[in-house]
Design a protein around this motif. Structure first.
Motif, PDB file in Angstrom:
ATOM      1  N   LEU A  69     -10.286 -16.025  -2.131  1.00  0.00           N
ATOM      2  CA  LEU A  69     -10.573 -15.671  -3.523  1.00  0.00           C
ATOM      3  C   LEU A  69     -11.258 -14.310  -3.625  1.00  0.00           C
ATOM      4  O   LEU A  69     -11.034 -13.572  -4.604  1.00  0.00           O
ATOM      5  N   ALA A  70     -12.098 -13.972  -2.649  1.00  0.00           N
ATOM      6  CA  ALA A  70     -12.682 -12.628  -2.642  1.00  0.00           C
ATOM      7  C   ALA A  70     -11.600 -11.572  -2.439  1.00  0.00           C
ATOM      8  O   ALA A  70     -11.625 -10.505  -3.076  1.00  0.00           O
ATOM      9  N   PHE A  71     -10.645 -11.868  -1.571  1.00  0.00           N
ATOM     10  CA  PHE A  71      -9.520 -10.956  -1.382  1.00  0.00           C
ATOM     11  C   PHE A  71      -8.687 -10.842  -2.653  1.00  0.00           C
ATOM     12  O   PHE A  71      -8.211  -9.747  -3.011  1.00  0.00           O
ATOM     13  N   ALA A  72      -8.502 -11.964  -3.362  1.00  0.00           N
ATOM     14  CA  ALA A  72      -7.743 -11.938  -4.622  1.00  0.00           C
ATOM     15  C   ALA A  72      -8.445 -11.082  -5.669  1.00  0.00           C
ATOM     16  O   ALA A  72      -7.798 -10.335  -6.422  1.00  0.00           O
ATOM     17  N   LEU A  73      -9.786 -11.184  -5.724  1.00  0.00           N
ATOM     18  CA  LEU A  73     -10.548 -10.350  -6.667  1.00  0.00           C
ATOM     19  C   LEU A  73     -10.335  -8.870  -6.383  1.00  0.00           C
ATOM     20  O   LEU A  73     -10.079  -8.083  -7.304  1.00  0.00           O
ATOM     21  N   LYS A  74     -10.426  -8.493  -5.124  1.00  0.00           N
ATOM     22  CA  LYS A  74     -10.252  -7.079  -4.779  1.00  0.00           C
ATOM     23  C   LYS A  74      -8.807  -6.638  -4.967  1.00  0.00           C
ATOM     24  O   LYS A  74      -8.544  -5.501  -5.385  1.00  0.00           O
ATOM     25  N   TRP A  75      -7.876  -7.529  -4.685  1.00  0.00           N
ATOM     26  CA  TRP A  75      -6.469  -7.155  -4.690  1.00  0.00           C
ATOM     27  C   TRP A  75      -5.907  -7.000  -6.099  1.00  0.00           C
ATOM     28  O   TRP A  75      -5.079  -6.130  -6.349  1.00  0.00           O
ATOM     29  N   PHE A  76      -6.353  -7.841  -7.018  1.00  0.00           N
ATOM     30  CA  PHE A  76      -5.781  -7.830  -8.371  1.00  0.00           C
ATOM     31  C   PHE A  76      -6.682  -7.166  -9.408  1.00  0.00           C
ATOM     32  O   PHE A  76      -6.214  -6.887 -10.514  1.00  0.00           O
ATOM     33  N   ALA A  77      -7.938  -6.929  -9.107  1.00  0.00           N
ATOM     34  CA  ALA A  77      -8.845  -6.277 -10.059  1.00  0.00           C
ATOM     35  C   ALA A  77      -9.183  -4.850  -9.660  1.00  0.00           C
ATOM     36  O   ALA A  77      -9.151  -3.945 -10.507  1.00  0.00           O
ATOM     37  N   LEU A  78      -9.503  -4.632  -8.385  1.00  0.00           N
ATOM     38  CA  LEU A  78      -9.912  -3.304  -7.944  1.00  0.00           C
ATOM     39  C   LEU A  78      -8.740  -2.449  -7.465  1.00  0.00           C
ATOM     40  O   LEU A  78      -8.688  -1.254  -7.740  1.00  0.00           O
ATOM     41  N   PHE A  79      -7.829  -3.077  -6.738  1.00  0.00           N
ATOM     42  CA  PHE A  79      -6.729  -2.301  -6.166  1.00  0.00           C
ATOM     43  C   PHE A  79      -5.823  -1.669  -7.222  1.00  0.00           C
ATOM     44  O   PHE A  79      -5.381  -0.521  -7.044  1.00  0.00           O
ATOM     45  N   PRO A  80      -5.496  -2.341  -8.358  1.00  0.00           N
ATOM     46  CA  PRO A  80      -4.708  -1.644  -9.396  1.00  0.00           C
ATOM     47  C   PRO A  80      -5.401  -0.413  -9.966  1.00  0.00           C
ATOM     48  O   PRO A  80      -4.744   0.579 -10.298  1.00  0.00           O
ATOM     49  N   ILE A  81      -6.738  -0.459 -10.075  1.00  0.00           N
ATOM     50  CA  ILE A  81      -7.466   0.723 -10.561  1.00  0.00           C
ATOM     51  C   ILE A  81      -7.339   1.869  -9.569  1.00  0.00           C
ATOM     52  O   ILE A  81      -7.167   3.034  -9.949  1.00  0.00           O
ATOM     53  N   PHE A  82      -7.424   1.540  -8.284  1.00  0.00           N
ATOM     54  CA  PHE A  82      -7.250   2.567  -7.258  1.00  0.00           C
ATOM     55  C   PHE A  82      -5.838   3.152  -7.306  1.00  0.00           C
ATOM     56  O   PHE A  82      -5.658   4.370  -7.138  1.00  0.00           O
ATOM     57  N   ARG A  83      -4.829   2.321  -7.556  1.00  0.00           N
ATOM     58  CA  ARG A  83      -3.457   2.819  -7.633  1.00  0.00           C
ATOM     59  C   ARG A  83      -3.265   3.722  -8.850  1.00  0.00           C
ATOM     60  O   ARG A  83      -2.574   4.741  -8.774  1.00  0.00           O
ATOM     61  N   ARG A  84      -3.879   3.376  -9.970  1.00  0.00           N
ATOM     62  CA  ARG A  84      -3.786   4.246 -11.151  1.00  0.00           C
ATOM     63  C   ARG A  84      -4.479   5.581 -10.907  1.00  0.00           C
ATOM     64  O   ARG A  84      -4.002   6.631 -11.349  1.00  0.00           O
ATOM     65  N   TYR A  85      -5.615   5.522 -10.240  1.00  0.00           N
ATOM     66  CA  TYR A  85      -6.333   6.757  -9.925  1.00  0.00           C
ATOM     67  C   TYR A  85      -5.516   7.630  -8.975  1.00  0.00           C
ATOM     68  O   TYR A  85      -5.479   8.859  -9.123  1.00  0.00           O
ATOM     69  N   LEU A  86      -4.838   7.017  -8.027  1.00  0.00           N
ATOM     70  CA  LEU A  86      -4.003   7.769  -7.100  1.00  0.00           C
ATOM     71  C   LEU A  86      -2.805   8.382  -7.816  1.00  0.00           C
ATOM     72  O   LEU A  86      -2.400   9.516  -7.524  1.00  0.00           O
ATOM     73  N   LYS A  87      -2.252   7.647  -8.774  1.00  0.00           N
ATOM     74  CA  LYS A  87      -1.122   8.188  -9.536  1.00  0.00           C
ATOM     75  C   LYS A  87      -1.544   9.371 -10.388  1.00  0.00           C
ATOM     76  O   LYS A  87      -0.796  10.334 -10.553  1.00  0.00           O
ATOM     77  N   ARG A  88      -2.750   9.307 -10.960  1.00  0.00           N
ATOM     78  CA  ARG A  88      -3.242  10.426 -11.768  1.00  0.00           C
ATOM     79  C   ARG A  88      -3.410  11.682 -10.934  1.00  0.00           C
ATOM     80  O   ARG A  88      -3.188  12.795 -11.413  1.00  0.00           O
ATOM     81  N   ILE A  89      -3.791  11.511  -9.674  1.00  0.00           N
ATOM     82  CA  ILE A  89      -4.006  12.673  -8.816  1.00  0.00           C
ATOM     83  C   ILE A  89      -2.694  13.275  -8.356  1.00  0.00           C
ATOM     84  O   ILE A  89      -2.469  14.479  -8.452  1.00  0.00           O
ATOM     85  N   SER A  90      -1.783  12.428  -7.858  1.00  0.00           N
ATOM     86  CA  SER A  90      -0.540  12.938  -7.283  1.00  0.00           C
ATOM     87  C   SER A  90       0.542  11.874  -7.390  1.00  0.00           C
ATOM     88  O   SER A  90       0.333  10.723  -6.971  1.00  0.00           O
ATOM     89  N   ALA A  91       1.689  12.260  -7.954  1.00  0.00           N
ATOM     90  CA  ALA A  91       2.829  11.338  -8.025  1.00  0.00           C
ATOM     91  C   ALA A  91       3.419  11.096  -6.644  1.00  0.00           C
ATOM     92  O   ALA A  91       3.903   9.995  -6.348  1.00  0.00           O
ATOM     93  N   ALA A  92       3.387  12.114  -5.783  1.00  0.00           N
ATOM     94  CA  ALA A  92       3.900  11.946  -4.421  1.00  0.00           C
ATOM     95  C   ALA A  92       3.050  10.953  -3.640  1.00  0.00           C
ATOM     96  O   ALA A  92       3.573  10.130  -2.876  1.00  0.00           O
ATOM     97  N   ALA A  93       1.724  11.013  -3.815  1.00  0.00           N
ATOM     98  CA  ALA A  93       0.851  10.054  -3.141  1.00  0.00           C
ATOM     99  C   ALA A  93       1.089   8.635  -3.642  1.00  0.00           C
ATOM    100  O   ALA A  93       1.036   7.672  -2.873  1.00  0.00           O
ATOM    101  N   SER A  94       1.360   8.500  -4.938  1.00  0.00           N
ATOM    102  CA  SER A  94       1.663   7.185  -5.484  1.00  0.00           C
ATOM    103  C   SER A  94       2.964   6.640  -4.908  1.00  0.00           C
ATOM    104  O   SER A  94       3.064   5.449  -4.590  1.00  0.00           O
TER     105      SER A  94
END
Length: 314
Positions: free
Chosen positions: A222-247
């Motif tokens: 459940l701790a992994f689920a919290l990080k995977w579905f709550a924090l990781f999407p924010i990190f992916r959006r932040y990565l997309k904002r920086i660089s489309a190639a990195a995304s």
């Protein structure tokens, strides 16, 4: 009758030459107004009515490479769900322990925050540090709550059959996939429909965690689920904002990880995941560009007027 037709033809010629509605001889010129009474039928239009016809004025022509890069957000989320399910199957079969999962998820989360700080220092965005502290505070409080509730969550569905658990889990993750917020760039909080997606993922994770044997495995999962579905999407959006190639690189890495993890579970599912990823990434953009040729959007004087609304902020 012939004389009358000749007169009408002459009036239409005079009208087309001047470019203005002149109406029928003996009447006032027709005007495109509904609030006045005119000497014409309600469905009457003059010859200049179609001069304002516009076709495909708001149609956006897509570039294939741009659309391919934009599909990364979809393939990333599909691959993340596949990785999450593969982690549960490994825990359920005993090939992965809760202690190893807890350490791996903690180290990856720490690495993500360090990478986030380095990017903030490079881009000079100190306001993201406030967001980081809020996320850390919420994650720690939720982790402590999960640790106390792990024995209860492990026995939550003892009286429910496994078939019902699997079916409900599939439904919840389909809801998560359908309502995931693919377009937003918000990095501070989760809004609709992203909240529906997150709640569905949490419910599905709780159902899966209730099938595990130990309290430590339930807490780690459940701790992994919290990080995977709550924090990781924010990190992916932040990565997309920086660089489309990195995304796009992140999408490729997640797809390869998901395929590699499912090779030991089901090769058919692994190959199906690879096929779906390739189809979404390369086939769907080509399909979209191909069907664009059949788009025919018309605008003209028959459209309703669009009011201009001014928003004033205090």
């Amino acid at each position: 009758m012939a004389i009358r037709r000749m007169r009408l033809a002459k009036n239409s010629k005079d009208h087309s030459a001047s470019g203005r509605p002149t109406g029928v001889r003996g009447r006032r010129p027709w005007r495109k107004l509904l609030y006045i009474k005119q000497e014409y039928p309600d469905d009457y239009v003059d010859e200049t009515f179609l001069m304002e016809l516009q076709k495909n004025t708001n149609v956006r022509m897509y570039d294939y490479s741009t659309v391919v890069m934009q599909t990364a957000v979809v393939t990333q989320h599909i691959s993340s769900i596949m990785v999450f399910i593969a982690v549960f199957i490994s825990l359920y079969r005993g090939s992965l322990t809760g202690q190893v999962l807890l350490w791996c998820s903690s180290v990856s989360t720490l690495f993500g925050f360090v990478f986030w700080d380095l990017l903030n220092m490079y881009l000079r965005t100190p306001e993201q540090r406030i967001v980081r502290f809020k996320l850390i505070k919420g994650a720690v409080l939720f982790a402590l709550l999960l640790f106390g509730l792990s024995p209860i969550l492990r026995t939550l569905t003892e009286d429910t059959s496994s078939d019902t658990i699997w079916a409900m889990t599939v439904i919840f993750f389909c809801v998560n996939l359908a309502f995931h917020d693919y377009s937003t760039g918000n990095l501070t909080n989760i809004r609709f429909p992203g909240s529906v997606s997150l709640n569905a993922a949490v419910l599905g994770s709780v159902l899966l965690a209730s099938q595990l044997n130990s309290n430590l495995s339930v807490f780690a999962f459940l701790a992994f689920a919290l990080k995977w579905f709550a924090l990781f999407p924010i990190f992916r959006r932040y990565l997309k904002r920086i660089s489309a190639a990195a995304s796009m690189a992140m999408a490729i890495v997640l797809a390869l990880i998901a395929a590699a993890m499912f090779l030991y579970i089901s090769r058919a599912i692994a190959m199906l995941h690879v096929f779906i990823t390739l189809f979404i990434t390369f086939g769907c953009p080509l399909w979209l560009i191909w069907v664009q040729r059949y788009k025919n959007e018309m605008h003209g004087p028959w459209d309703e007027a669009r009011p201009i609304v001014h928003h004033y902020y205090l």
